[in-house]
Scaffold this motif. Structure first.
Motif, PDB file in Angstrom:
ATOM      1  N   LEU A   1       0.834  -1.200   0.000  1.00 47.51           N
ATOM      2  CA  LEU A   1       0.000   0.000   0.000  1.00 47.51           C
ATOM      3  C   LEU A   1       0.869   1.250   0.000  1.00 47.51           C
ATOM      4  CD1 LEU A   1      -2.737   1.439   0.206  1.00 47.51           C
ATOM      5  CD2 LEU A   1      -2.577   1.192   2.704  1.00 47.51           C
ATOM      6  N   VAL A   2       1.960   1.237   0.775  1.00 52.23           N
ATOM      7  CA  VAL A   2       2.880   2.378   0.799  1.00 52.23           C
ATOM      8  C   VAL A   2       3.401   2.663  -0.607  1.00 52.23           C
ATOM      9  CG1 VAL A   2       5.113   3.201   1.623  1.00 52.23           C
ATOM     10  CG2 VAL A   2       3.557   2.039   3.199  1.00 52.23           C
ATOM     11  N   LYS A   3       3.790   1.624  -1.312  1.00 54.38           N
ATOM     12  CA  LYS A   3       4.327   1.798  -2.662  1.00 54.38           C
ATOM     13  C   LYS A   3       3.282   2.372  -3.608  1.00 54.38           C
ATOM     14  CE  LYS A   3       7.010  -0.586  -6.205  1.00 54.38           C
ATOM     15  NZ  LYS A   3       7.723  -1.834  -6.568  1.00 54.38           N
ATOM     16  N   VAL A   4       2.041   1.884  -3.502  1.00 49.64           N
ATOM     17  CA  VAL A   4       0.969   2.388  -4.358  1.00 49.64           C
ATOM     18  C   VAL A   4       0.715   3.870  -4.079  1.00 49.64           C
ATOM     19  CG1 VAL A   4      -1.519   2.277  -4.786  1.00 49.64           C
ATOM     20  CG2 VAL A   4      -0.170   0.176  -4.714  1.00 49.64           C
ATOM     21  N   LEU A   5       0.610   4.226  -2.814  1.00 53.33           N
ATOM     22  CA  LEU A   5       0.344   5.619  -2.457  1.00 53.33           C
ATOM     23  C   LEU A   5       1.459   6.545  -2.923  1.00 53.33           C
ATOM     24  CD1 LEU A   5      -1.097   5.140   1.136  1.00 53.33           C
ATOM     25  CD2 LEU A   5      -2.363   5.573  -0.972  1.00 53.33           C
ATOM     26  N   GLN A   6       2.698   6.087  -2.828  1.00 52.53           N
ATOM     27  CA  GLN A   6       3.823   6.886  -3.303  1.00 52.53           C
ATOM     28  C   GLN A   6       3.801   7.019  -4.823  1.00 52.53           C
ATOM     29  OE1 GLN A   6       7.045   4.660  -1.535  1.00 52.53           O
ATOM     30  NE2 GLN A   6       7.076   5.944   0.319  1.00 52.53           N
ATOM     31  N   THR A   7       3.414   5.958  -5.513  1.00 56.36           N
ATOM     32  CA  THR A   7       3.377   5.975  -6.974  1.00 56.36           C
ATOM     33  C   THR A   7       2.338   6.943  -7.506  1.00 56.36           C
ATOM     34  OG1 THR A   7       4.121   3.673  -7.088  1.00 56.36           O
ATOM     35  CG2 THR A   7       3.023   4.565  -9.042  1.00 56.36           C
ATOM     36  N   ILE A   8       1.165   6.982  -6.881  1.00 55.41           N
ATOM     37  CA  ILE A   8       0.083   7.824  -7.394  1.00 55.41           C
ATOM     38  C   ILE A   8       0.041   9.201  -6.733  1.00 55.41           C
ATOM     39  CG2 ILE A   8      -1.303   5.813  -8.005  1.00 55.41           C
ATOM     40  CD1 ILE A   8      -3.042   6.332  -5.554  1.00 55.41           C
ATOM     41  N   GLY A   9       1.007   9.484  -5.871  1.00 54.81           N
ATOM     42  CA  GLY A   9       1.091  10.798  -5.256  1.00 54.81           C
ATOM     43  C   GLY A   9       0.140  11.010  -4.095  1.00 54.81           C
ATOM     44  N   PHE A  10      -0.294   9.925  -3.490  1.00 57.25           N
ATOM     45  CA  PHE A  10      -1.211  10.014  -2.348  1.00 57.25           C
ATOM     46  C   PHE A  10      -0.484   9.910  -1.010  1.00 57.25           C
ATOM     47  CE2 PHE A  10      -5.925   9.497  -3.333  1.00 57.25           C
ATOM     48  CZ  PHE A  10      -5.814  10.061  -4.590  1.00 57.25           C
ATOM     49  N   ASP A  11       0.831  10.003  -1.028  1.00 59.75           N
ATOM     50  CA  ASP A  11       1.596   9.823   0.214  1.00 59.75           C
ATOM     51  C   ASP A  11       1.689  11.139   0.986  1.00 59.75           C
ATOM     52  OD1 ASP A  11       3.114  10.760  -1.934  1.00 59.75           O
ATOM     53  OD2 ASP A  11       4.989   9.997  -1.110  1.00 59.75           O
ATOM     54  N   LYS A  12       0.536  11.678   1.308  1.00 62.75           N
ATOM     55  CA  LYS A  12       0.470  12.910   2.100  1.00 62.75           C
ATOM     56  C   LYS A  12       0.480  12.556   3.584  1.00 62.75           C
ATOM     57  CE  LYS A  12      -0.289  15.051  -1.809  1.00 62.75           C
ATOM     58  NZ  LYS A  12       0.790  15.794  -2.481  1.00 62.75           N
ATOM     59  N   VAL A  13       0.886  13.491   4.384  1.00 60.77           N
ATOM     60  CA  VAL A  13       0.816  13.330   5.835  1.00 60.77           C
ATOM     61  C   VAL A  13      -0.203  14.331   6.352  1.00 60.77           C
ATOM     62  CG1 VAL A  13       2.044  13.477   8.026  1.00 60.77           C
ATOM     63  CG2 VAL A  13       3.193  12.522   6.012  1.00 60.77           C
ATOM     64  N   TYR A  14      -1.349  13.812   6.753  1.00 61.13           N
ATOM     65  CA  TYR A  14      -2.408  14.661   7.271  1.00 61.13           C
ATOM     66  C   TYR A  14      -2.269  14.765   8.789  1.00 61.13           C
ATOM     67  CZ  TYR A  14      -4.286  13.681   2.637  1.00 61.13           C
ATOM     68  OH  TYR A  14      -4.435  13.542   1.281  1.00 61.13           O
ATOM     69  N   ALA A  15      -2.309  15.986   9.277  1.00 58.85           N
ATOM     70  CA  ALA A  15      -2.089  16.220  10.701  1.00 58.85           C
ATOM     71  C   ALA A  15      -3.362  16.551  11.462  1.00 58.85           C
ATOM     72  CB  ALA A  15      -1.084  17.366  10.888  1.00 58.85           C
ATOM     73  N   ARG A  16      -4.384  17.005  10.740  1.00 59.12           N
ATOM     74  CA  ARG A  16      -5.614  17.428  11.407  1.00 59.12           C
ATOM     75  C   ARG A  16      -6.780  17.288  10.443  1.00 59.12           C
ATOM     76  NH1 ARG A  16      -8.467  22.231  12.257  1.00 59.12           N
ATOM     77  NH2 ARG A  16      -7.118  23.417  10.827  1.00 59.12           N
ATOM     78  N   ALA A  17      -7.998  17.169  10.989  1.00 58.42           N
ATOM     79  CA  ALA A  17      -9.181  17.045  10.144  1.00 58.42           C
ATOM     80  C   ALA A  17     -10.362  17.738  10.811  1.00 58.42           C
ATOM     81  CB  ALA A  17      -9.508  15.582   9.894  1.00 58.42           C
ATOM     82  N   GLU A  18     -11.205  18.352   9.993  1.00 58.10           N
ATOM     83  CA  GLU A  18     -12.410  19.000  10.516  1.00 58.10           C
ATOM     84  C   GLU A  18     -13.431  19.134   9.396  1.00 58.10           C
ATOM     85  OE1 GLU A  18     -13.861  23.186  12.640  1.00 58.10           O
ATOM     86  OE2 GLU A  18     -11.734  22.828  12.244  1.00 58.10           O
ATOM     87  N   GLY A  19     -14.634  18.665   9.636  1.00 60.04           N
ATOM     88  CA  GLY A  19     -15.713  18.808   8.665  1.00 60.04           C
ATOM     89  C   GLY A  19     -15.407  18.126   7.353  1.00 60.04           C
ATOM     90  N   ALA A  20     -15.361  18.905   6.280  1.00 62.05           N
ATOM     91  CA  ALA A  20     -15.098  18.358   4.944  1.00 62.05           C
ATOM     92  C   ALA A  20     -13.628  18.476   4.542  1.00 62.05           C
ATOM     93  CB  ALA A  20     -15.962  19.086   3.913  1.00 62.05           C
ATOM     94  N   TYR A  21     -12.751  18.788   5.498  1.00 61.08           N
ATOM     95  CA  TYR A  21     -11.360  19.080   5.152  1.00 61.08           C
ATOM     96  C   TYR A  21     -10.363  18.274   5.979  1.00 61.08           C
ATOM     97  CZ  TYR A  21     -13.249  23.058   2.602  1.00 61.08           C
ATOM     98  OH  TYR A  21     -13.949  23.839   1.718  1.00 61.08           O
ATOM     99  N   LEU A  22      -9.241  17.959   5.314  1.00 65.08           N
ATOM    100  CA  LEU A  22      -8.041  17.441   5.959  1.00 65.08           C
ATOM    101  C   LEU A  22      -6.985  18.531   5.879  1.00 65.08           C
ATOM    102  CD1 LEU A  22      -8.138  14.052   4.075  1.00 65.08           C
ATOM    103  CD2 LEU A  22      -8.478  14.253   6.540  1.00 65.08           C
ATOM    104  N   TYR A  23      -6.025  18.527   6.811  1.00 62.23           N
ATOM    105  CA  TYR A  23      -4.970  19.537   6.827  1.00 62.23           C
ATOM    106  C   TYR A  23      -3.626  18.846   6.995  1.00 62.23           C
ATOM    107  CZ  TYR A  23      -8.884  22.705   7.566  1.00 62.23           C
ATOM    108  OH  TYR A  23     -10.065  23.385   7.428  1.00 62.23           O
ATOM    109  N   ASP A  24      -2.644  19.272   6.184  1.00 64.52           N
ATOM    110  CA  ASP A  24      -1.321  18.666   6.297  1.00 64.52           C
ATOM    111  C   ASP A  24      -0.511  19.377   7.377  1.00 64.52           C
ATOM    112  OD1 ASP A  24      -0.298  21.028   5.178  1.00 64.52           O
ATOM    113  OD2 ASP A  24      -0.040  20.148   3.180  1.00 64.52           O
TER     114      ASP A  24
END
Length: 468
Positions: free
Chosen positions: A27-50
């Motif tokens: 899964l790590v490799k897939v996320l890195q390949t498609i550019g989904f390897d973000k690090v989200y630090a916080r979330a609220e409502g309809a939003y995530l925050y890095d």
């Protein structure tokens, strides 16, 4: 002293290294390949925050978990209240108040003939329960599903899931499971007439591909089940709790199922919570004797934290008029996206109900785009929508997903609390990404070429050492 906040703060950003070492490195490799390897630090409502505070519009919602948005304060307060009360939890040999209260609220919102509730932890576990209830109550062994269905990944649910990508390598599956063609009433009646079918299980709208049944298919299927003594199961794990603009997806066709499964949004996004809701006669057909009072059970199914989340979620669905907003926001999204069809020949269809929406693509007529389309599809039929999804994230910070394996479909499942701002942001971003598609060669197609190279590399057989 154990300080969780200190641990998380100190280790934030190590996410992918830890998963590479100890969890799912594929899964790590897939996320890195498609550019989904973000690090989200916080979330609220309809939003995530890095970690830098940048917002990401979440149109994935944990695959439909966050109907009322992420980290809703009302649900958080309900959890805090439970912890402060020091209630006895999971005594097992008792009848806990919290599970009784949630069951009461659930049957208030389901059709009146559904009176009995079984609590569990997830959608796939709810499906497992529904399968057992159907077989146990009818004494029959066969379960019918529909082609293209998805019901979960544990063995019973996987046996009922008509998807080769998920089933590959895990057979043999449970006997008596058979998928009939989607929308084929003749095939359904033929199988039901054999007299050995316990139930037909179907999603009101199929999650993989967002396939909406023909207008009279489900109502006629329900009638056929009644005529032949089979039960009618509606899998509402994703469609339920306002996702489609109604409390349950089956309400679009005024159905009266014998069993409903639900999960995902019932959790409020905090503590896993699932349920099977059924007729009392079916429930008693399973728990039929004193020595069978726990013949189907689950350790954590009625835990107080999950029940509190469920109660708070159901309160919010009514209090915040989630049904109405789901329908309004969904209509606005589909209207905006359908206007793009005249501008972008790549769009074949925009379909959905409420905030469960698919944008399907097809081969363009323009020569250069047609050549690029064919090149991408020659390698992998699912790469083009992944290009769109990845670009939406990298360029516009919008999280969405591909609707299934080998489908030219982007699927969106936004939180049901979104408003005009989020609708406009998504439609404008989608327009921009499809405009980039018309620039060939261009950055989007270069990204696609890199995906192609990765896909080709993955398909090459690995050299294995010769065993002594």
């Amino acid at each position: 002293m154990f300080d969780l906040k200190e641990i998380v703060t100190a280790r934030q950003g190590e996410n992918y290294g830890l998963h590479e070492a100890h969890v799912n490195r594929t899964l790590v490799k897939v996320l890195q390949t498609i550019g989904f390897d973000k690090v989200y630090a916080r979330a609220e409502g309809a939003y995530l925050y890095d970690m830098d505070g940048q917002d990401y519009l979440d149109f994935l919602s944990g695959y439909g978990v966050y109907n009322v948005g992420r980290n809703h304060p009302v649900i958080r307060k309900a959890i805090e209240d439970v912890l402060e009360m020091d209630l006895p939890n999971m005594v097992q040999m008792d009848c806990a108040l919290m599970s009784g209260l949630l069951a009461e609220k659930i049957v208030e919102m389901t059709p009146p003939h559904l009176e009995a509730v079984f609590f569990c932890n997830s959608g796939t576990e709810a499906v497992e329960g529904a399968l057992k209830f159907a077989r146990g109550a009818t004494g029959r062994k066969r379960i019918l599903t529909l082609s293209g269905s998805y019901h979960g990944l544990t063995y019973g649910a996987l046996s009922a899931t008509n998807n080769g990508n998920f089933q590959e390598g895990f057979g043999p599956f449970l006997p008596g499971m058979e998928a009939i063609p989607f929308n084929d009433l003749s095939a359904l009646e033929h199988e039901l007439s054999k007299g050995d079918v316990a139930a037909l299980m179907a999603e009101p709208i199929q999650g993989k591909g967002v396939n909406i049944p023909a207008e009279h298919f489900l109502s006629t299927a329900q009638d056929l089940c009644r005529r032949h003594g089979a039960l009618f199961i509606m899998d509402e794990v994703q469609t339920g709790l306002s996702r489609t603009g109604k409390t349950f997806g089956f309400e679009h066709w005024n159905l009266e199922p014998d069993i409903i499964t639900m999960a995902k949004a019932l959790s409020g996004g905090y503590v896993p919570c699932g349920a099977v809701v059924t007729r009392r006669s079916i429930h008693q057909g399973v728990f039929s004797r004193l020595d069978r009072c726990v013949v189907h059970s689950t350790t954590f199914g009625r835990n107080n934290l999950a029940m509190a989340c469920g109660l708070a979620t159901l309160h919010l669905l009514k209090e915040e008029k989630i049904n109405e907003n789901s329908e309004k926001a969904g209509n606005a999204l589909m209207t905006g996206l359908r206007k793009l069809q005249d501008k972008h020949e790549l769009i074949k269809e925009v379909r959905g109900k409420g905030c469960m929406i698919a944008i399907e693509f097809h081969q363009p007529k323009a020569l250069k785009l047609k050549m690029a389309w064919k090149a991408i599809h020659a390698v992998d039929k699912g790469l083009f929508p992944q290009m769109i999804v990845s670009t939406l994230l990298s360029k516009h910070r919008i999280l969405s997903h591909v609707a299934g394996h080998n489908l030219d479909i982007v699927k969106i499942l936004p939180p049901l609390i979104i408003g005009d701002k989020e609708v406009s942001r998504f439609v404008n971003a989608f327009d921009d990404v499809l405009t980039d598609c018309q620039r060939f060669p261009g950055p989007l197609w270069e990204f696609g070429a890199n995906l192609v190279k990765t896909a080709i590399k993955q398909k090459k057989p690995e050299l294995k050492p010769v065993e002594a």
